[in-house]
Design a protein around this motif. Structure first.
Motif, PDB file in Angstrom:
ATOM      1  N   MET A  24       0.855  -1.141  -0.099  1.00 16.04           N
ATOM      2  CA  MET A  24      -0.021   0.040  -0.051  1.00 16.04           C
ATOM      3  C   MET A  24       0.781   1.433  -0.239  1.00 16.04           C
ATOM      4  N   ILE A  25       2.051   0.966   0.712  1.00 15.38           N
ATOM      5  CA  ILE A  25       2.985   2.350   0.405  1.00 15.38           C
ATOM      6  C   ILE A  25       3.745   2.517  -0.762  1.00 15.38           C
ATOM      7  N   LEU A  26       3.836   1.339  -1.384  1.00 14.70           N
ATOM      8  CA  LEU A  26       4.226   1.339  -2.884  1.00 14.70           C
ATOM      9  C   LEU A  26       3.315   1.956  -3.688  1.00 14.70           C
ATOM     10  N   LEU A  27       2.034   1.796  -3.635  1.00 13.76           N
ATOM     11  CA  LEU A  27       1.075   2.122  -4.424  1.00 13.76           C
ATOM     12  C   LEU A  27       0.884   3.640  -4.400  1.00 13.76           C
ATOM     13  N   ALA A  28       0.829   4.200  -2.941  1.00  8.89           N
ATOM     14  CA  ALA A  28       0.919   5.457  -2.570  1.00  8.89           C
ATOM     15  C   ALA A  28       2.117   6.300  -3.400  1.00  8.89           C
ATOM     16  N   VAL A  29       3.305   5.826  -3.302  1.00 10.73           N
ATOM     17  CA  VAL A  29       4.483   6.504  -3.938  1.00 10.73           C
ATOM     18  C   VAL A  29       4.192   6.550  -5.374  1.00 10.73           C
ATOM     19  N   SER A  30       3.827   5.185  -6.031  1.00  7.07           N
ATOM     20  CA  SER A  30       3.618   5.160  -7.455  1.00  7.07           C
ATOM     21  C   SER A  30       2.444   6.255  -8.018  1.00  7.07           C
ATOM     22  N   LEU A  31       1.459   6.318  -7.149  1.00  5.56           N
ATOM     23  CA  LEU A  31       0.331   7.294  -7.776  1.00  5.56           C
ATOM     24  C   LEU A  31       0.936   8.749  -7.323  1.00  5.56           C
ATOM     25  N   LEU A  32       1.751   9.001  -6.553  1.00  3.96           N
ATOM     26  CA  LEU A  32       2.291  10.518  -6.222  1.00  3.96           C
ATOM     27  C   LEU A  32       3.227  10.797  -7.510  1.00  3.96           C
TER      28      LEU A  32
END
Length: 112
Positions: A24-32
């Motif tokens: 979920m943290i990686l998802l947030a970074v990729s969306l950022l």
């Protein structure tokens, strides 16, 4: 029984969220990264810059779409949110009924 089922559903959702916290943290970074690339794509002046920022957008979106465990974690977060709302609503309704049973509403005058 309803309270027990809500508790079990909430506990299961919390366990799934904790298990998928890294993705979920990686998802947030990729969306950022994708968001930043879209902003730069709009502001780019030359075709070469637009192509490079377009590639960055595609990379960020592909990372976020390929991250299935994070999507499962986000779905369980949504389930946890609605479970909490239902739990809180049921608790308020039971408190309202308890208060209504033990208060004098003034509608019945049995001491005339």
């Amino acid at each position: 029984m309803k309270t027990l089922l809500l508790f079990l559903l909430g506990a299961t959702a919390v366990i799934i969220i904790l298990a998928n916290l890294g993705p979920m943290i990686l998802l947030a970074v990729s969306l950022l990264v994708s968001y930043y690339a879209v902003k730069k794509f709009v502001l780019a002046d030359t075709v070469g810059q637009k192509v490079l920022w377009g590639i960055a957008i595609l990379i960020g979106l592909s990372i976020s779409l390929a991250n299935l465990p994070a999507l499962i974690g986000v779905a369980s977060f949504i389930v946890l949110y609605y479970t909490y709302k239902k739990w809180k609503k049921d608790k308020q309704a039971s408190n309202y009924l308890d208060d209504e049973l033990f208060t004098d509403t003034g509608k019945e005058s049995w001491m005339n």
